[in-house]
Design a protein around this motif. Sequence first.
Motif, PDB file in Angstrom:
ATOM      1  N   ALA A 426       0.832  -1.208   0.000  1.00 51.01           N
ATOM      2  CA  ALA A 426       0.000   0.000   0.000  1.00 51.01           C
ATOM      3  C   ALA A 426       0.868   1.260   0.000  1.00 51.01           C
ATOM      4  CB  ALA A 426      -0.933  -0.010   1.206  1.00 51.01           C
ATOM      5  N   ILE A 427       1.951   1.241   0.782  1.00 49.32           N
ATOM      6  CA  ILE A 427       2.854   2.396   0.798  1.00 49.32           C
ATOM      7  C   ILE A 427       3.489   2.593  -0.574  1.00 49.32           C
ATOM      8  CG2 ILE A 427       4.972   3.353   1.785  1.00 49.32           C
ATOM      9  CD1 ILE A 427       4.321   1.811   4.381  1.00 49.32           C
ATOM     10  N   ARG A 428       3.894   1.486  -1.195  1.00 50.55           N
ATOM     11  CA  ARG A 428       4.532   1.609  -2.516  1.00 50.55           C
ATOM     12  C   ARG A 428       3.536   2.097  -3.567  1.00 50.55           C
ATOM     13  NH1 ARG A 428       8.538  -3.624  -1.848  1.00 50.55           N
ATOM     14  NH2 ARG A 428      10.390  -2.399  -1.291  1.00 50.55           N
ATOM     15  N   ARG A 429       2.291   1.721  -3.415  1.00 50.39           N
ATOM     16  CA  ARG A 429       1.279   2.279  -4.317  1.00 50.39           C
ATOM     17  C   ARG A 429       1.180   3.790  -4.145  1.00 50.39           C
ATOM     18  NH1 ARG A 429      -4.129   1.068  -4.190  1.00 50.39           N
ATOM     19  NH2 ARG A 429      -4.108   0.289  -2.056  1.00 50.39           N
ATOM     20  N   SER A 430       1.265   4.244  -2.890  1.00 50.77           N
ATOM     21  CA  SER A 430       1.197   5.689  -2.651  1.00 50.77           C
ATOM     22  C   SER A 430       2.422   6.400  -3.225  1.00 50.77           C
ATOM     23  CB  SER A 430       1.058   5.977  -1.152  1.00 50.77           C
ATOM     24  OG  SER A 430       2.266   5.743  -0.453  1.00 50.77           O
ATOM     25  N   LEU A 431       3.577   5.750  -3.130  1.00 47.20           N
ATOM     26  CA  LEU A 431       4.790   6.359  -3.696  1.00 47.20           C
ATOM     27  C   LEU A 431       4.693   6.438  -5.220  1.00 47.20           C
ATOM     28  CD1 LEU A 431       7.529   4.585  -1.518  1.00 47.20           C
ATOM     29  CD2 LEU A 431       6.576   6.878  -1.220  1.00 47.20           C
ATOM     30  N   GLY A 432       4.119   5.403  -5.833  1.00 53.51           N
ATOM     31  CA  GLY A 432       3.916   5.435  -7.274  1.00 53.51           C
ATOM     32  C   GLY A 432       2.968   6.546  -7.684  1.00 53.51           C
ATOM     33  N   ALA A 433       1.917   6.732  -6.879  1.00 57.84           N
ATOM     34  CA  ALA A 433       0.961   7.808  -7.181  1.00 57.84           C
ATOM     35  C   ALA A 433       1.608   9.177  -6.997  1.00 57.84           C
ATOM     36  CB  ALA A 433      -0.261   7.680  -6.280  1.00 57.84           C
ATOM     37  N   TYR A 434       2.459   9.294  -5.976  1.00 56.50           N
ATOM     38  CA  TYR A 434       3.136  10.567  -5.731  1.00 56.50           C
ATOM     39  C   TYR A 434       4.005  10.966  -6.930  1.00 56.50           C
ATOM     40  CZ  TYR A 434       6.254  14.025  -3.621  1.00 56.50           C
ATOM     41  OH  TYR A 434       6.966  15.172  -3.368  1.00 56.50           O
ATOM     42  N   ALA A 435       4.579   9.973  -7.582  1.00 59.98           N
ATOM     43  CA  ALA A 435       5.452  10.247  -8.723  1.00 59.98           C
ATOM     44  C   ALA A 435       4.683  10.747  -9.940  1.00 59.98           C
ATOM     45  CB  ALA A 435       6.239   8.989  -9.093  1.00 59.98           C
TER      46      ALA A 435
END
Length: 471
Positions: A426-435
Motif C-alpha cells: 500500500a505504501i509503494r502504491r502511494s509512492l507510485g501515485a506521488y510520482a
Amino acid sequence: MLFVTSEALPFAASGGLAEVSGSLPRALRQRLIGCRVVLPLYESVPQEWRDQMRFVTSFTVPVAWRRQYCGLFEARVDGVIYYLLDNQYYFKRAGLYGHYDDAERFAFFSRAVLEMLQYIDFRPDILHANDWQAALAPVYYSLFYSDREEYRHIKTVFTIHNIQYQGKYGMEILGDVFGIPEGARSLVEQDGCINLMKGGIEAANRVTTVSPTYAQEIMDPWFSHGLDTILRAREWKLSGILNGIDTDSYNPATDPDIAAHYSLEDMAGKAEDKRALQERLCLPQRPEVPLIAMVTRLVAHKGLDLVKYVLDELLQEDIQFVVLGSGDWTYENTFREMQERYPGKFLYCHGFVPELARKIYAGADIFLMPSKSEPCGLSQMIACRYGTVPVVRETGGLKDSITDCGDGQGLGFTFKTYNANDMLYAIRRSLGAYANKTDWPVLVRRSMEADFSWGRSANEYIKLYKALMKE
C-alpha cells in the motif's frame, strides 16, 4: 443533554476523548440542542480558565458509607456551559488517571454528577456518559435515581471510546467504595471482578461507539477484550457514530503553528511547509522526495510491529520518513537505531509536541496509520484536512473514514489484513501515485475536500437522542 466526561478541551486532556468533549457539544449547540458538559476540576486546569469560572454552590456526595464535599463551578466556552466538580482530595494531584484510588475518584465523580442536578438550572433529558470513568453514572441512575420524580424523565447513553480500558477492580470494594448493594452486583460483575464498562453497557438505555465498523468489531472476541458476549446480547442498543474533527482548529488556511498557509484555492504554501519541516528536522531540503509521516502513541495496537518488520526494506526507497511519538521503549529504541542507520532519511522525534505535530501534518506528503485496531482515529482525518494523503489499514474508524483511491473516488490507500507486506504494498502504491505529478494533486485536493466536521456526527447523535426520547 448533559455530557459526562473525565476530560474535555480546553480544561483537561490526555487523548481523543477531550477533543470529542470539546467539539461535539459545540456542534450540538449550533444545531439548537441544549447541551452542557461536566468534568472533574483537576489540578492541571489552566489558571486562565480558573479565573473565568463562577462558583455556583457546594454540596455533599454519598460515596458508599461516606459523604464527601463537592464544589460546583461553571465556565462558558464558545457558548457551551461547562460544570467542573471540585474535591481537592480526589483531584488536586498530578495527572488525570493512574492513581491508586481511581475507582473511588470516579465513583465520586459519577455520583456527584447526579447529585449536581438538584443544584443547577438545567434539566437534561439525556445523560450521556463516556468511557469507564463515567460508566457509573448510568449505573447509579438506574439504582438510586430513576424512581425519583425529578429524575424520572432522564434517558442514559453510554459511549465506548476504547474498549481496551474497562475499569476493572476486585469485588471486595463493591460496597465499601462503589456503594453498590450486593443484590445488584450482577450489573457490574464480569469474570469474577468489577467491570465498570460492563456496568455502563448494562445500565444505559443506548450504547454507542465512535465508528460503525468498531461497533461491529467489538462484538468479536479479537477486539472486545472480553466483553463480546455482553455486547452481542445487547446488540439491539449498540450503534456506531463516526467522530469528527474541529475543522476550525485544524485549518491549513489559518493554523498559526505552520510555516505557510494554504487552501484549495492556493496550494503554494504546502510546498513551503514541507521545506520548513525538512529544515526544522535537519533533513535534506528536497522538494521532490516523498515525505512519509506518523504521529502516534508508540504502542502495539498502532501497527508498529508491521512498521518495524519492513522499515529497512522501505528505507531503500528514495524517501524521507518522520515519526513523532512516545510509548513502549522497544519501539522508541528501534526508531532511535533506525535514525542512526539512515541519517537524512529517517527521523524519530520523541514525545508529543502539538505544534510540531501540526507542522508534520502540513509538511508531509503521506501519512501512515497501519493500526491493528482503531476505534475511530482522528489523525487520518487531520491529515486529509492538510492535504497529506493517508495510508491506513481497514479497521474501525479508519475503514469508515478512508476509502482506497483505486476507484478514482477514495481519499487514500488502504490494506485489509494485518500483514507487513500488505502494508508495504500500500505504501509503494502511494509512492507510485506521488510520482505521477498529474494525478497526485487531484488526490490531494479530494482528500482536503472530504467533510470530517463535527456537523455530520452531531446530526447522527441528534437522531439517536430524539429516537430515545420517544420511547
